[in-house]
Design a protein around this motif. Structure first.
Motif, PDB file in Angstrom:
ATOM      1  N   SER A 110      -0.770  11.374   3.515  1.00 36.05           N
ATOM      2  CA  SER A 110      -0.054  12.446   4.212  1.00 36.05           C
ATOM      3  C   SER A 110       1.161  11.875   4.930  1.00 36.05           C
ATOM      4  O   SER A 110       1.238  10.683   5.213  1.00 36.05           O
ATOM      5  CB  SER A 110      -0.958  13.170   5.217  1.00 36.05           C
ATOM      6  OG  SER A 110      -1.313  12.313   6.279  1.00 36.05           O
ATOM      7  N   ILE A 111       2.083  12.785   5.192  1.00 35.75           N
ATOM      8  CA  ILE A 111       3.289  12.434   5.922  1.00 35.75           C
ATOM      9  C   ILE A 111       3.460  13.467   7.029  1.00 35.75           C
ATOM     10  O   ILE A 111       3.373  14.674   6.795  1.00 35.75           O
ATOM     11  CB  ILE A 111       4.525  12.378   4.980  1.00 35.75           C
ATOM     12  CG1 ILE A 111       5.774  11.946   5.730  1.00 35.75           C
ATOM     13  CG2 ILE A 111       4.733  13.675   4.258  1.00 35.75           C
ATOM     14  CD1 ILE A 111       6.957  11.645   4.817  1.00 35.75           C
ATOM     15  N   THR A 161       0.300   8.345   6.674  1.00 37.81           N
ATOM     16  CA  THR A 161      -1.088   7.918   6.786  1.00 37.81           C
ATOM     17  C   THR A 161      -1.569   7.417   5.443  1.00 37.81           C
ATOM     18  O   THR A 161      -1.273   8.015   4.402  1.00 37.81           O
ATOM     19  CB  THR A 161      -1.971   9.097   7.264  1.00 37.81           C
ATOM     20  OG1 THR A 161      -1.441   9.584   8.500  1.00 37.81           O
ATOM     21  CG2 THR A 161      -3.403   8.672   7.460  1.00 37.81           C
ATOM     22  N   CYS A 162      -2.326   6.336   5.490  1.00 37.02           N
ATOM     23  CA  CYS A 162      -2.808   5.686   4.269  1.00 37.02           C
ATOM     24  C   CYS A 162      -4.336   5.622   4.306  1.00 37.02           C
ATOM     25  O   CYS A 162      -4.918   5.301   5.342  1.00 37.02           O
ATOM     26  CB  CYS A 162      -2.214   4.278   4.218  1.00 37.02           C
ATOM     27  SG  CYS A 162      -2.343   3.444   2.654  1.00 37.02           S
ATOM     28  N   SER A 183       0.484  -0.715   9.597  1.00 41.08           N
ATOM     29  CA  SER A 183      -0.908  -1.146   9.524  1.00 41.08           C
ATOM     30  C   SER A 183      -1.483  -0.652   8.202  1.00 41.08           C
ATOM     31  O   SER A 183      -0.810   0.032   7.448  1.00 41.08           O
ATOM     32  CB  SER A 183      -1.714  -0.580  10.698  1.00 41.08           C
ATOM     33  OG  SER A 183      -1.950   0.809  10.529  1.00 41.08           O
ATOM     34  N   GLU A 184      -2.720  -0.986   7.939  1.00 40.82           N
ATOM     35  CA  GLU A 184      -3.344  -0.548   6.693  1.00 40.82           C
ATOM     36  C   GLU A 184      -3.598   0.950   6.678  1.00 40.82           C
ATOM     37  O   GLU A 184      -3.829   1.529   5.629  1.00 40.82           O
ATOM     38  CB  GLU A 184      -4.644  -1.312   6.456  1.00 40.82           C
ATOM     39  CG  GLU A 184      -4.411  -2.772   6.140  1.00 40.82           C
ATOM     40  CD  GLU A 184      -5.664  -3.507   5.729  1.00 40.82           C
ATOM     41  OE1 GLU A 184      -6.729  -2.873   5.526  1.00 40.82           O
ATOM     42  OE2 GLU A 184      -5.581  -4.738   5.599  1.00 40.82           O
ATOM     43  N   THR A 185      -3.537   1.597   7.833  1.00 44.98           N
ATOM     44  CA  THR A 185      -3.807   3.034   7.896  1.00 44.98           C
ATOM     45  C   THR A 185      -2.601   3.888   8.270  1.00 44.98           C
ATOM     46  O   THR A 185      -2.643   5.106   8.127  1.00 44.98           O
ATOM     47  CB  THR A 185      -4.940   3.340   8.905  1.00 44.98           C
ATOM     48  OG1 THR A 185      -4.548   2.846  10.197  1.00 44.98           O
ATOM     49  CG2 THR A 185      -6.248   2.707   8.470  1.00 44.98           C
ATOM     50  N   GLU A 186      -1.529   3.253   8.752  1.00 41.07           N
ATOM     51  CA  GLU A 186      -0.388   4.053   9.201  1.00 41.07           C
ATOM     52  C   GLU A 186       0.912   3.254   9.155  1.00 41.07           C
ATOM     53  O   GLU A 186       0.957   2.081   9.511  1.00 41.07           O
ATOM     54  CB  GLU A 186      -0.647   4.526  10.635  1.00 41.07           C
ATOM     55  CG  GLU A 186       0.305   5.558  11.139  1.00 41.07           C
ATOM     56  CD  GLU A 186      -0.136   6.128  12.473  1.00 41.07           C
ATOM     57  OE1 GLU A 186      -0.136   7.362  12.590  1.00 41.07           O
ATOM     58  OE2 GLU A 186      -0.467   5.367  13.397  1.00 41.07           O
ATOM     59  N   LEU A 187       1.951   3.950   8.717  1.00 34.15           N
ATOM     60  CA  LEU A 187       3.311   3.430   8.782  1.00 34.15           C
ATOM     61  C   LEU A 187       4.092   4.425   9.625  1.00 34.15           C
ATOM     62  O   LEU A 187       4.057   5.630   9.345  1.00 34.15           O
ATOM     63  CB  LEU A 187       3.922   3.340   7.377  1.00 34.15           C
ATOM     64  CG  LEU A 187       5.344   2.809   7.256  1.00 34.15           C
ATOM     65  CD1 LEU A 187       5.535   2.207   5.872  1.00 34.15           C
ATOM     66  CD2 LEU A 187       6.393   3.847   7.513  1.00 34.15           C
ATOM     67  N   ILE A 188       4.742   3.938  10.663  1.00 31.38           N
ATOM     68  CA  ILE A 188       5.545   4.827  11.504  1.00 31.38           C
ATOM     69  C   ILE A 188       6.995   4.378  11.418  1.00 31.38           C
ATOM     70  O   ILE A 188       7.330   3.232  11.692  1.00 31.38           O
ATOM     71  CB  ILE A 188       5.074   4.839  12.969  1.00 31.38           C
ATOM     72  CG1 ILE A 188       3.615   5.310  13.054  1.00 31.38           C
ATOM     73  CG2 ILE A 188       5.984   5.742  13.812  1.00 31.38           C
ATOM     74  CD1 ILE A 188       3.051   5.328  14.459  1.00 31.38           C
ATOM     75  N   PHE A 239       0.841  -1.209   0.000  1.00 31.14           N
ATOM     76  CA  PHE A 239       0.000   0.000   0.000  1.00 31.14           C
ATOM     77  C   PHE A 239       0.874   1.256   0.000  1.00 31.14           C
ATOM     78  O   PHE A 239       0.503   2.278  -0.551  1.00 31.14           O
ATOM     79  CB  PHE A 239      -0.914   0.062   1.227  1.00 31.14           C
ATOM     80  CG  PHE A 239      -1.877  -1.074   1.377  1.00 31.14           C
ATOM     81  CD1 PHE A 239      -2.236  -1.887   0.313  1.00 31.14           C
ATOM     82  CD2 PHE A 239      -2.437  -1.344   2.611  1.00 31.14           C
ATOM     83  CE1 PHE A 239      -3.129  -2.931   0.466  1.00 31.14           C
ATOM     84  CE2 PHE A 239      -3.336  -2.382   2.777  1.00 31.14           C
ATOM     85  CZ  PHE A 239      -3.680  -3.174   1.712  1.00 31.14           C
ATOM     86  N   TYR A 240       2.005   1.173   0.654  1.00 31.91           N
ATOM     87  CA  TYR A 240       2.892   2.332   0.829  1.00 31.91           C
ATOM     88  C   TYR A 240       3.962   2.434  -0.257  1.00 31.91           C
ATOM     89  O   TYR A 240       4.523   3.496  -0.470  1.00 31.91           O
ATOM     90  CB  TYR A 240       3.564   2.264   2.210  1.00 31.91           C
ATOM     91  CG  TYR A 240       2.572   2.356   3.336  1.00 31.91           C
ATOM     92  CD1 TYR A 240       2.171   3.579   3.832  1.00 31.91           C
ATOM     93  CD2 TYR A 240       2.004   1.204   3.884  1.00 31.91           C
ATOM     94  CE1 TYR A 240       1.245   3.669   4.857  1.00 31.91           C
ATOM     95  CE2 TYR A 240       1.070   1.285   4.906  1.00 31.91           C
ATOM     96  CZ  TYR A 240       0.695   2.517   5.393  1.00 31.91           C
ATOM     97  OH  TYR A 240      -0.236   2.602   6.388  1.00 31.91           O
TER      98      TYR A 240
END
Length: 114
Positions: A101-102, A93-94, A76-81, A35-36
């Motif tokens: 957004s970053i 954010t995904c 996760s499907e909504t966030e990469l940290i 996704f990312y």
């Protein structure tokens, strides 16, 4: 002479389940990473510069063609940290399986991704 140790059926079952769960988590993480993955841009309104963001399928991150040192601490499907070597977080954010957004903790600024 080698002595073989035979496992009890329950131990063998538990080991098989554990290996399956590890493989399933790895497969899910790999799917989520896609996704990312890609080439993105974002604009810094303070400096009026356009920056490039590249994320590889194995989650290596580059900004303006410079690799970031650090590690992914959440996926996760909504966030990469991503935690950089200075201890600052970069949060991506995904939505709908695409980065939107970053957030750069070091600059305390959020940038829309294009």
């Amino acid at each position: 002479m080698r002595i073989f140790e035979f496992k009890k059926p329950r131990e063998l079952f538990d080991q098989t389940i554990h290996q399956y769960q590890q493989k399933a988590r790895s497969t899910q993480a790999s799917k989520t990473a896609t996704f990312y993955a890609g080439h993105w841009t974002f604009d810094d309104e303070k400096t009026h510069k356009r920056h490039t963001l590249e994320i590889t399928p194995n989650l290596l991150i580059q900004i303006d063609h410079k690799p970031l040192t650090g590690k992914v601490i959440l996926l996760s499907e909504t966030e990469l940290i991503f935690l950089d070597h200075f201890g600052y977080q970069l949060k991506i954010t995904c939505e709908n399986h695409q980065p939107v957004s970053i957030y750069d903790e070091a600059e305390d600024t959020e940038y829309p991704i294009k």
